[in-house]
Design a protein around this motif. Structure first.
Motif, PDB file in Angstrom:
ATOM      1  N   ARG A 175     -22.381 -40.665 -44.073  1.00  0.00           N
ATOM      2  CA  ARG A 175     -22.425 -40.940 -42.564  1.00  0.00           C
ATOM      3  C   ARG A 175     -23.053 -39.375 -42.095  1.00  0.00           C
ATOM      4  NH1 ARG A 175     -16.785 -42.684 -40.470  1.00  0.00           N
ATOM      5  NH2 ARG A 175     -16.310 -40.657 -41.883  1.00  0.00           N
ATOM      6  N   GLN A 176     -23.734 -39.381 -41.084  1.00  0.00           N
ATOM      7  CA  GLN A 176     -24.203 -38.253 -40.441  1.00  0.00           C
ATOM      8  C   GLN A 176     -24.500 -38.692 -38.963  1.00  0.00           C
ATOM      9  OE1 GLN A 176     -28.295 -37.434 -41.426  1.00  0.00           O
ATOM     10  NE2 GLN A 176     -27.986 -35.175 -41.307  1.00  0.00           N
ATOM     11  N   LEU A 177     -23.951 -37.460 -38.293  1.00  0.00           N
ATOM     12  CA  LEU A 177     -24.409 -37.488 -36.661  1.00  0.00           C
ATOM     13  C   LEU A 177     -25.769 -36.662 -36.756  1.00  0.00           C
ATOM     14  CD1 LEU A 177     -20.915 -36.762 -35.318  1.00  0.00           C
ATOM     15  CD2 LEU A 177     -22.172 -38.971 -35.537  1.00  0.00           C
ATOM     16  N   TYR A 198     -27.930 -39.596 -32.953  1.00  0.00           N
ATOM     17  CA  TYR A 198     -27.966 -40.911 -33.557  1.00  0.00           C
ATOM     18  C   TYR A 198     -26.722 -40.792 -34.620  1.00  0.00           C
ATOM     19  CZ  TYR A 198     -32.592 -41.235 -31.839  1.00  0.00           C
ATOM     20  OH  TYR A 198     -33.858 -41.259 -31.363  1.00  0.00           O
ATOM     21  N   LEU A 199     -26.240 -42.016 -34.853  1.00  0.00           N
ATOM     22  CA  LEU A 199     -25.227 -42.244 -35.899  1.00  0.00           C
ATOM     23  C   LEU A 199     -26.290 -42.774 -37.101  1.00  0.00           C
ATOM     24  CD1 LEU A 199     -22.412 -42.771 -37.310  1.00  0.00           C
ATOM     25  CD2 LEU A 199     -22.512 -44.844 -36.592  1.00  0.00           C
ATOM     26  N   TYR A 211     -24.509 -46.411 -28.977  1.00  0.00           N
ATOM     27  CA  TYR A 211     -23.873 -47.633 -29.781  1.00  0.00           C
ATOM     28  C   TYR A 211     -23.107 -47.532 -30.822  1.00  0.00           C
ATOM     29  CZ  TYR A 211     -27.838 -49.798 -27.158  1.00  0.00           C
ATOM     30  OH  TYR A 211     -28.983 -50.284 -26.099  1.00  0.00           O
ATOM     31  N   ALA A 212     -22.638 -46.152 -30.783  1.00  0.00           N
ATOM     32  CA  ALA A 212     -21.930 -45.838 -32.298  1.00  0.00           C
ATOM     33  C   ALA A 212     -20.481 -46.629 -32.194  1.00  0.00           C
ATOM     34  CB  ALA A 212     -21.697 -44.545 -32.125  1.00  0.00           C
ATOM     35  N   PHE A 224     -20.116 -49.695 -34.631  1.00  0.00           N
ATOM     36  CA  PHE A 224     -20.411 -49.594 -35.958  1.00  0.00           C
ATOM     37  C   PHE A 224     -18.788 -48.870 -36.513  1.00  0.00           C
ATOM     38  CE2 PHE A 224     -24.631 -50.041 -34.858  1.00  0.00           C
ATOM     39  CZ  PHE A 224     -25.322 -50.406 -35.765  1.00  0.00           C
ATOM     40  N   VAL A 225     -18.363 -49.588 -37.632  1.00  0.00           N
ATOM     41  CA  VAL A 225     -17.179 -48.991 -38.208  1.00  0.00           C
ATOM     42  C   VAL A 225     -17.349 -47.510 -38.800  1.00  0.00           C
ATOM     43  CG1 VAL A 225     -17.769 -49.991 -40.366  1.00  0.00           C
ATOM     44  CG2 VAL A 225     -15.268 -49.720 -39.858  1.00  0.00           C
ATOM     45  N   TYR A 226     -18.644 -47.229 -39.136  1.00  0.00           N
ATOM     46  CA  TYR A 226     -18.872 -46.054 -39.661  1.00  0.00           C
ATOM     47  C   TYR A 226     -18.755 -44.740 -38.751  1.00  0.00           C
ATOM     48  CZ  TYR A 226     -20.847 -49.546 -42.831  1.00  0.00           C
ATOM     49  OH  TYR A 226     -20.852 -50.477 -43.691  1.00  0.00           O
ATOM     50  N   ALA A 227     -18.729 -44.932 -37.360  1.00  0.00           N
ATOM     51  CA  ALA A 227     -18.321 -43.949 -36.332  1.00  0.00           C
ATOM     52  C   ALA A 227     -16.923 -43.425 -36.259  1.00  0.00           C
ATOM     53  CB  ALA A 227     -18.780 -44.292 -35.084  1.00  0.00           C
ATOM     54  N   ASP A 228     -16.251 -44.453 -36.982  1.00  0.00           N
ATOM     55  CA  ASP A 228     -14.643 -44.194 -37.012  1.00  0.00           C
ATOM     56  C   ASP A 228     -14.317 -42.644 -37.538  1.00  0.00           C
ATOM     57  OD1 ASP A 228     -14.403 -46.723 -35.850  1.00  0.00           O
ATOM     58  OD2 ASP A 228     -13.241 -47.624 -37.397  1.00  0.00           O
ATOM     59  N   ASN A 229     -13.633 -41.720 -36.838  1.00  0.00           N
ATOM     60  CA  ASN A 229     -13.094 -40.576 -37.146  1.00  0.00           C
ATOM     61  C   ASN A 229     -14.089 -39.535 -37.177  1.00  0.00           C
ATOM     62  OD1 ASN A 229     -10.539 -41.869 -37.593  1.00  0.00           O
ATOM     63  ND2 ASN A 229     -11.289 -42.523 -39.860  1.00  0.00           N
ATOM     64  N   MET A 230     -15.427 -39.889 -36.629  1.00  0.00           N
ATOM     65  CA  MET A 230     -16.576 -38.901 -36.430  1.00  0.00           C
ATOM     66  C   MET A 230     -16.417 -38.279 -35.163  1.00  0.00           C
ATOM     67  SD  MET A 230     -19.632 -40.311 -38.672  1.00  0.00           S
ATOM     68  CE  MET A 230     -20.337 -38.706 -38.987  1.00  0.00           C
ATOM     69  N   GLU A 231     -16.925 -36.951 -35.041  1.00  0.00           N
ATOM     70  CA  GLU A 231     -16.736 -36.276 -33.627  1.00  0.00           C
ATOM     71  C   GLU A 231     -18.059 -36.668 -32.766  1.00  0.00           C
ATOM     72  OE1 GLU A 231     -15.029 -32.154 -33.931  1.00  0.00           O
ATOM     73  OE2 GLU A 231     -15.663 -32.515 -36.019  1.00  0.00           O
TER      74      GLU A 231
END
Length: 470
Positions: free
Chosen positions: A368-370, A379-380, A410-411, A414-421
């Motif tokens: 994952r990357q911001l 972007y996510l 739109y993050a 997406f489940v991949y945005a969970d716990n990201m800052e």
């Protein structure tokens, strides 16, 4: 992320004409003055939020169809072409480029094609190979590039094929039983085609004997690939007339481009048959675009799932706008599409700071990357590595990174945005599109200087790079 002003004069004018309305009649229905409508249509003024809502209310259109999409792709391709030193004396600002892309798309496409021909010619001359002097081959788009641009500017969504595949999926019961049973039964019952899995040539994935009505599949195929190849055979037998109409309308320059596109349209039908539009779009929403869960639910590969997500652009029923790319170890982008603001470079490799490259270091994991591009868009980004081929110890294997993502607004989908800052700007990595058009001046990962930039050479100083970008 601040929203830019929206200049959609050509689209508003086309909408008015399609409704057989004069400017007076159209302005009256929107509740604006004729002079304001005239200024909108000539792109002298952007549309306001009130006008957008009136367009949606009075004419029952999807607001997402009026913004982004083809204009973003065309604008990106046009801007990249104009970074070439060939145009160094003809600077154009962003507003001028938008006016061309929105009001004269034919001219924009022509300029892009001319620039591409110029690049091909220059590369051939520079190589001084045995094709020198064969001007036609040197300046034209290759058939593959022509087909790539066809899908790119169609928004990677082919409405007639998608609807046809979705209708057939409902008729034969895709999703009610396992895909192999449904697809093989339909192939047998509708087309009298028998499936054999005893291949004489192990190098062939599939082979169809039309006279014997036998489809032979490699016995070593994975379940998703096996099902896709059966769906592809159904596409060849069922979608011929519709595909012929699309190819005639596309008006490709060569027969080779036509046949390459035919393959692409058959593949599109197969993907849309296995992953029917509305069922797949709804499932993606429910599991928050979890790639593994979608893969298991539909019996599809990760690549099939990612590719299908990039095609959810049906007018009036669009999915989340994402970007998708498949990248090999050398950094070549072998598949690309973006329904998001981010557009991939048409020439050169992808930014080395993009997380897609790190996927090769962690096979089987989701990276994952911001990320933030030079224009401030955030972007996510999600990437994972896949392996293809490899049927047997000595068989060659191909390794690819699959990369997809969305604009940060739109993050949450997406489940991949969970716990990201995602609210912390410092958490975003600075990335670009490609080094040749990236405007960042302090990037240690830069491979080549940007076009249209002056380099400052200081022999007694050395920073991250052996030059400074003026």
């Amino acid at each position: 992320m601040a929203a830019g002003k929206l200049y959609i004069g050509r689209r508003v004018r086309e909408l008015r004409i399609s409704n057989d309305a004069t400017q007076v009649q159209f302005a009256e229905r929107l509740g604006i003055s004729v002079s304001y409508l005239n200024q909108i249509e000539s792109n002298q003024r952007p549309v306001s939020a009130a006008v957008l809502l009136a367009l949606a209310d009075k004419f029952k259109i999807d607001l997402s169809d009026l913004s982004g999409g083809e204009n973003d792709r065309l604008l990106s391709a046009l801007a990249e072409a104009l970074t070439d030193p060939l145009f160094s004396a003809y600077g154009a600002n962003l507003q001028e480029l938008k006016l061309v892309a929105q009001n004269a798309p034919g001219i924009a496409h022509a300029l892009i094609a001319a620039h591409q021909a110029y690049r091909h010619n220059s590369e051939r001359l520079a190589s001084i190979d045995d094709t020198l002097g064969r001007v036609t081959a040197a300046v034209e788009q290759t058939p593959y590039e022509e087909v790539r641009d066809y899908f790119h500017f169609m928004d990677n969504y082919i409405h007639e094929i998608d609807m046809m595949a979705e209708k057939l999926a409902a008729e034969i019961g895709i999703g009610e039983q396992d895909s192999y049973t449904v697809l093989s039964s339909h192939l047998e019952n509708a087309f009298k085609v028998h499936i054999s899995r005893t291949a004489d040539n192990e190098d062939l994935i599939r082979s169809f004997d039309e006279a014997r009505r036998v489809l032979t599949l490699s016995p070593y195929l994975t379940q998703p690939t096996r099902d896709f190849q059966i769906a592809l055979q159904i596409a060849q037998l069922a979608a011929g007339p519709g595909i012929d109409r699309l190819l005639a309308a596309a008006n490709f320059r060569t027969g080779q481009a036509t046949e390459i596109c035919r393959i692409g349209l058959h593949n599109y039908f197969a993907g849309a048959l296995i992953l029917p539009y509305r069922r797949f779009k709804q499932a993606a929403r429910e599991v928050r675009h979890d790639l593994d869960l979608l893969s298991v639910k539909f019996g599809a590969s990760l690549e099939q799932v990612c590719h299908r997500l990039s095609t959810l652009q049906r007018p009036g029923d669009k999915g989340i706008p994402i970007f998708f790319a498949r990248i090999d170890r050398a950094g070549n982008i072998t598949k690309r599409h973006s329904a998001a603001k981010l557009q991939f470079a048409r020439f050169g490799a992808a930014c080395p700071l993009w997380n897609a490259h790190r996927a090769f270091e962690a096979p089987g994991q989701i990276i994952r990357q911001l990320a933030e591009t030079p224009d401030g868009a955030q972007y996510l980004c999600v990437a994972t590595q896949i392996t293809k081929g490899g049927h047997g110890f000595q068989a060659p294997r191909q390794h690819y990174a699959l990369a997809l993502g969305c604009e940060i607004s739109y993050a949450d989908h997406f489940v991949y945005a969970d716990n990201m800052e995602i609210r912390n700007r410092a958490a975003f990595d600075p990335i670009g599109i490609s080094c040749r058009i990236c405007e960042r001046t302090d990037c240690a990962a830069r491979a080549v200087p940007p076009y249209k930039s002056q380099l400052v050479i200081e022999h007694h100083k050395r920073g991250r790079l052996p030059y400074r970008i003026g």
